[in-house]
Structures are given as C-alpha cells and as structure tokens.
Design an enzyme around this catalytic site. Structure first.
Site, short mmCIF file in Angstrom:
data_model
loop_
_atom_site.label_atom_id
_atom_site.label_comp_id
_atom_site.label_asym_id
_atom_site.label_seq_id
_atom_site.Cartn_x
_atom_site.Cartn_y
_atom_site.Cartn_z
N ARG A 228 1.07 -1.25 0.01
CA ARG A 228 0.07 -0.01 0.01
C ARG A 228 1.12 1.31 0.05
NH1 ARG A 228 -4.70 -0.66 -1.56
NH2 ARG A 228 -5.71 1.04 -0.45
N HIS A 276 -0.28 1.09 -9.96
CA HIS A 276 -1.43 0.48 -9.09
C HIS A 276 -2.05 -0.74 -9.88
CE1 HIS A 276 -3.42 1.04 -4.91
NE2 HIS A 276 -3.48 -0.24 -5.55
#
Length: 297
Positions: A228, A276
């Site tokens: 993350r 991402h």
C-alpha cells in the site's frame, strides 16, 4: 438481504457492479445509498472510499465489503460501526494476478532486464552468462496472508527459494517456505535478495520501509512494492538506490497517487513504475465472494 453500493472514488461502483450482482447473486438486493428508504434495513455495504456519513443509521448492518484489497479508507471512515466486520477482497483470481505480477518483477530484477532495455537503446550486445538459475536469488514475501501464499507458491514453482514473514506464525505453514514471524524480521531481511511487500496499511506498517529497514537487506537487493502507498519512505528508497545498496525497485503503489509528474521515481534508471495495477478485481469473482461470505454469516 439488502445491500448498498457506495463510493466517493473515481470508479463508479454502481454502474460497474449492479448488473453483476443481478446475474451472479440474484438473492441479494443492491441499491444506491440515495435509493434506500429505511437505513436500518441495510444488511451489507460494498464500498472502497466511503463518504464520511455513509454508515449513519445502518443499525442492522452485518458486514462491510471493500471493493479492493485495501480497507484503510473504510477503517478511517468516521461513521464506521465498531462492531461490524470489514472484509477485503480475497478471491482466487486476484491472488493469481498478484502472483503473476510478482513473478514478472522477480524475473525482471533477477535477470537484470532493465540493463537489456538500456542496451537495446544503444544497440549494444552484451550478455550475462553466469548466475542465471533462480536458485541464486532468495525471495522474501513480506506479509503472508491470502496474497502472500499465492505469490510464494508461484515463485517456488519457478524454482526460487522463498521465505515469508508475518506478524504471527502462519497456520498452516506453507510447505517449502521458510517462515519468519514476530521478532524474526531482521533475520528474514538479511536472507532476502528480492523483497516483495504485500502488507496491508496499518499504523504499524506506515513508513515501515525506510532507510534503516532497507539497510538490513543484503547489498544489491531489490524491492518489489505491491503493498500500500505510505509504507515506503520514497526519499529513503531513492537514496538507497543512488548509494548502490539496492540494485533496483519495482513500484506499483505510492504515497500520492497518481504519482506526481516531477517525482524522481519516474525517471530513476533503476526503478520500474506501474500505476497501481498489480491486480484489478474481476467484478464477477468479487460478487461471488461477497455472496458466499454473506451466506456464512
């Protein structure tokens, strides 16, 4: 059961998922928040970045489902009921996507593919002829949950020696993986040539991967960041790359997304940037996972 689909992010979850729920979970009724009459009748919520007041009045709520692998935005929501379980997406398809993404980047760093891309641009023919066996690269998986196990299995299938680190000893242990947990983080890092991070974002993991952390990896190690944003101190990473302690990094998640145009990671010769995309949920499998989970509550 009645559910609400809601998000304030850039993806319109309602348009993407309403027909999928109808096709693959016809026993579930899903509505937009604004179409709900009595909020007390809502059994579950499907969201990713919820508005601050989303859960107000939902006194009958039984479960909250994240539309992605992360739950940090949900956990930070002011109206989140403390007693309601929050579930992240953990379908088999996403685990396979993550495993394939990890395998690509492990190969990229192990086989020094960035060097050959640069050589192609110069029209240069220069080969590496030793140290090519996967046995020469010890891979460490930081975070050994659903995704970590799938990544480890894929890499072991390719012949890489794999270790895993988790806060607690995994149950059951994964055959063939050397497990570290608790206070074994330093020993785990010392034996890791390519580190794959798939930890969730928590207060304990925010800023975890800093200069001191990276210094515990062997000289010439590489980082594959699939966890993350906010876990890697990006300035420290650049410094460790520039010093030569790290040979390279693959970065898929960042403190600020989209990654600002002037950020040094964009142009660093030892960094491979992706936007991402380590895994993208397939709506059908997400809905089936929600349906199955609700049937067990």
């Amino acid at each position: 059961m009645k559910g609400v689909i809601s998000t304030t992010g850039s993806i319109d979850l309602w348009s993407l998922y309403r027909d999928v729920f109808a096709a693959h979970a016809p026993g579930l009724t899903v509505l937009r928040r604004e179409d709900v009459g009595d909020r007390a009748e809502v059994d579950f919520v499907f969201t990713f970045i919820p508005p601050p007041d989303l859960f107000e009045g939902m006194t009958g709520l039984k479960a909250i489902f994240s539309a992605g692998a992360g739950t940090d935005a949900i956990m930070a929501c002011p109206s989140l009921p403390a007693h309601v379980p929050v579930f992240r997406v953990e379908d088999a398809d996403q685990a396979l996507q993550m495993a394939g993404f990890a395998a690509f980047h492990v190969h990229w760093h192990h086989r020094d593919m960035g060097r050959y891309i640069a050589q192609q641009g110069r029209g240069e023919w220069a080969r590496t002829v030793t140290g090519l066996s996967p046995l020469y690269r010890r891979v460490g998986v930081l975070g050994f949950g659903h995704m970590g196990r799938a990544i480890a299995r894929g890499l072991m299938g390719l012949g890489y020696p794999v270790a895993g680190y988790s806060r607690r000893a995994p149950e059951p242990p994964e055959p063939g993986v050397r497990h570290f947990h608790g206070d074994g983080l330093g020993a785990f890092l010392a034996e890791t040539d390519i580190l794959i991070n798939v930890l969730p974002l928590t207060e304990a993991t925010r800023g975890l991967i800093d200069a001191a952390f990276l210094a515990k990896l062997p000289q010439g190690a590489a980082l594959v960041q699939m966890g993350r944003g906010g876990q890697v101190v990006e300035d420290d990473l650049v410094a460790m790359l520039d010093s030569g302690h790290l040979s390279g990094a693959s970065m898929d998640v960042f403190e600020t997304e989209p990654l600002p145009a002037a950020h040094p990671l964009w142009s660093h010769p030892r960094v491979l940037v992706t936007p991402h995309i380590a895994s993208i949920p397939e709506p059908r499998f997400v809905v089936e996972a929600i349906r199955d989970r609700l049937s067990s509550l």
